[in-house]
Motif scaffolding. Structure first.
Motif, short mmCIF file in Angstrom:
data_model
loop_
_atom_site.label_atom_id
_atom_site.label_comp_id
_atom_site.label_asym_id
_atom_site.label_seq_id
_atom_site.Cartn_x
_atom_site.Cartn_y
_atom_site.Cartn_z
N LYS A 117 -35.42 49.10 -11.58
CA LYS A 117 -35.15 50.18 -10.61
C LYS A 117 -33.69 50.21 -10.17
O LYS A 117 -33.17 51.26 -9.84
N THR A 118 -33.04 49.06 -10.17
CA THR A 118 -31.67 49.00 -9.65
C THR A 118 -30.68 48.67 -10.75
O THR A 118 -31.05 48.16 -11.81
N ALA A 119 -29.43 48.92 -10.46
CA ALA A 119 -28.37 48.57 -11.41
C ALA A 119 -28.32 47.06 -11.62
O ALA A 119 -28.05 46.60 -12.74
N GLU A 120 -28.62 46.31 -10.57
CA GLU A 120 -28.63 44.85 -10.67
C GLU A 120 -29.73 44.39 -11.62
O GLU A 120 -29.52 43.48 -12.43
N ASP A 121 -30.91 45.01 -11.52
CA ASP A 121 -32.01 44.66 -12.41
C ASP A 121 -31.65 44.97 -13.86
O ASP A 121 -31.89 44.17 -14.76
N LYS A 122 -31.06 46.13 -14.07
CA LYS A 122 -30.66 46.52 -15.43
C LYS A 122 -29.57 45.58 -15.96
O LYS A 122 -29.58 45.22 -17.14
N ALA A 123 -28.66 45.17 -15.11
CA ALA A 123 -27.60 44.24 -15.51
C ALA A 123 -28.19 42.89 -15.90
O ALA A 123 -27.72 42.25 -16.86
N GLU A 124 -29.20 42.44 -15.19
CA GLU A 124 -29.86 41.18 -15.52
C GLU A 124 -30.55 41.27 -16.88
O GLU A 124 -30.47 40.33 -17.68
N VAL A 125 -31.20 42.37 -17.14
CA VAL A 125 -31.84 42.56 -18.45
C VAL A 125 -30.78 42.57 -19.54
O VAL A 125 -30.95 41.94 -20.59
N ARG A 126 -29.67 43.24 -19.28
CA ARG A 126 -28.58 43.30 -20.27
C ARG A 126 -28.05 41.89 -20.53
O ARG A 126 -27.79 41.51 -21.67
N ARG A 127 -27.91 41.08 -19.47
CA ARG A 127 -27.43 39.71 -19.63
C ARG A 127 -28.41 38.91 -20.50
O ARG A 127 -27.99 38.19 -21.41
N VAL A 131 -37.56 40.93 -27.62
CA VAL A 131 -36.79 42.17 -27.43
C VAL A 131 -37.69 43.25 -26.83
O VAL A 131 -37.27 43.98 -25.93
N LYS A 132 -38.92 43.34 -27.30
CA LYS A 132 -39.87 44.31 -26.73
C LYS A 132 -40.09 44.05 -25.25
O LYS A 132 -40.12 44.98 -24.45
N ALA A 133 -40.25 42.79 -24.89
CA ALA A 133 -40.47 42.43 -23.48
C ALA A 133 -39.27 42.81 -22.63
O ALA A 133 -39.42 43.36 -21.53
N LEU A 134 -38.08 42.54 -23.14
CA LEU A 134 -36.88 42.90 -22.38
C LEU A 134 -36.71 44.41 -22.29
O LEU A 134 -36.26 44.94 -21.27
N ALA A 135 -37.06 45.13 -23.36
CA ALA A 135 -36.98 46.59 -23.33
C ALA A 135 -37.93 47.14 -22.27
O ALA A 135 -37.57 48.07 -21.53
N ALA A 136 -39.12 46.57 -22.18
CA ALA A 136 -40.07 47.00 -21.15
C ALA A 136 -39.53 46.69 -19.75
O ALA A 136 -39.65 47.52 -18.84
N GLN A 137 -38.92 45.52 -19.59
CA GLN A 137 -38.31 45.17 -18.29
C GLN A 137 -37.21 46.15 -17.94
O GLN A 137 -37.06 46.55 -16.78
N ASN A 138 -36.43 46.54 -18.94
CA ASN A 138 -35.33 47.47 -18.70
C ASN A 138 -35.86 48.83 -18.26
O ASN A 138 -35.31 49.45 -17.35
N ARG A 139 -36.95 49.29 -18.89
CA ARG A 139 -37.53 50.58 -18.48
C ARG A 139 -38.07 50.50 -17.06
O ARG A 139 -38.04 51.48 -16.32
N ALA A 140 -38.59 49.34 -16.67
CA ALA A 140 -39.16 49.17 -15.33
C ALA A 140 -38.11 48.88 -14.27
O ALA A 140 -38.39 49.02 -13.08
#
Length: 75
Positions: free
Chosen positions: A25-35, A14-23
């Motif tokens: 840049k795009t809505a697509e990247d955030k959607a992938e982290v959410r998935r 979860v920490k790793a995904l939270a860090a990815q989410n903060r990093a």
């Protein structure tokens, strides 16, 4: 002992995904982290809840420490 290991692993994921989410840049990247976060939650809902609760408590403690440091003029 096994549950503690499962929780520790989940916290790390979860920490790793939270860090990815903060990093992200795009809505697509955030959607992938959410998935990925949703898939992780589905894989073990209890461990996921423990991990998120642990992170919330840790963040709360850090905020309190920083606030006290700021009040005392240390930050």
């Amino acid at each position: 002992m096994q549950k503690i290991m499962e929780y520790t692993e989940m916290i790390d994921k979860v920490k790793a995904l939270a860090a990815q989410n903060r990093a992200a840049k795009t809505a697509e990247d955030k959607a992938e982290v959410r998935r990925q976060m949703d898939a992780l939650k589905e894989s073990d809902p209890k461990a996921f809840a423990v991990a998120v609760g642990y992170m919330a408590k840790t963040t709360e403690q850090k905020v309190k420490e920083l606030t006290m440091a700021q009040i005392m003029g240390l930050a």
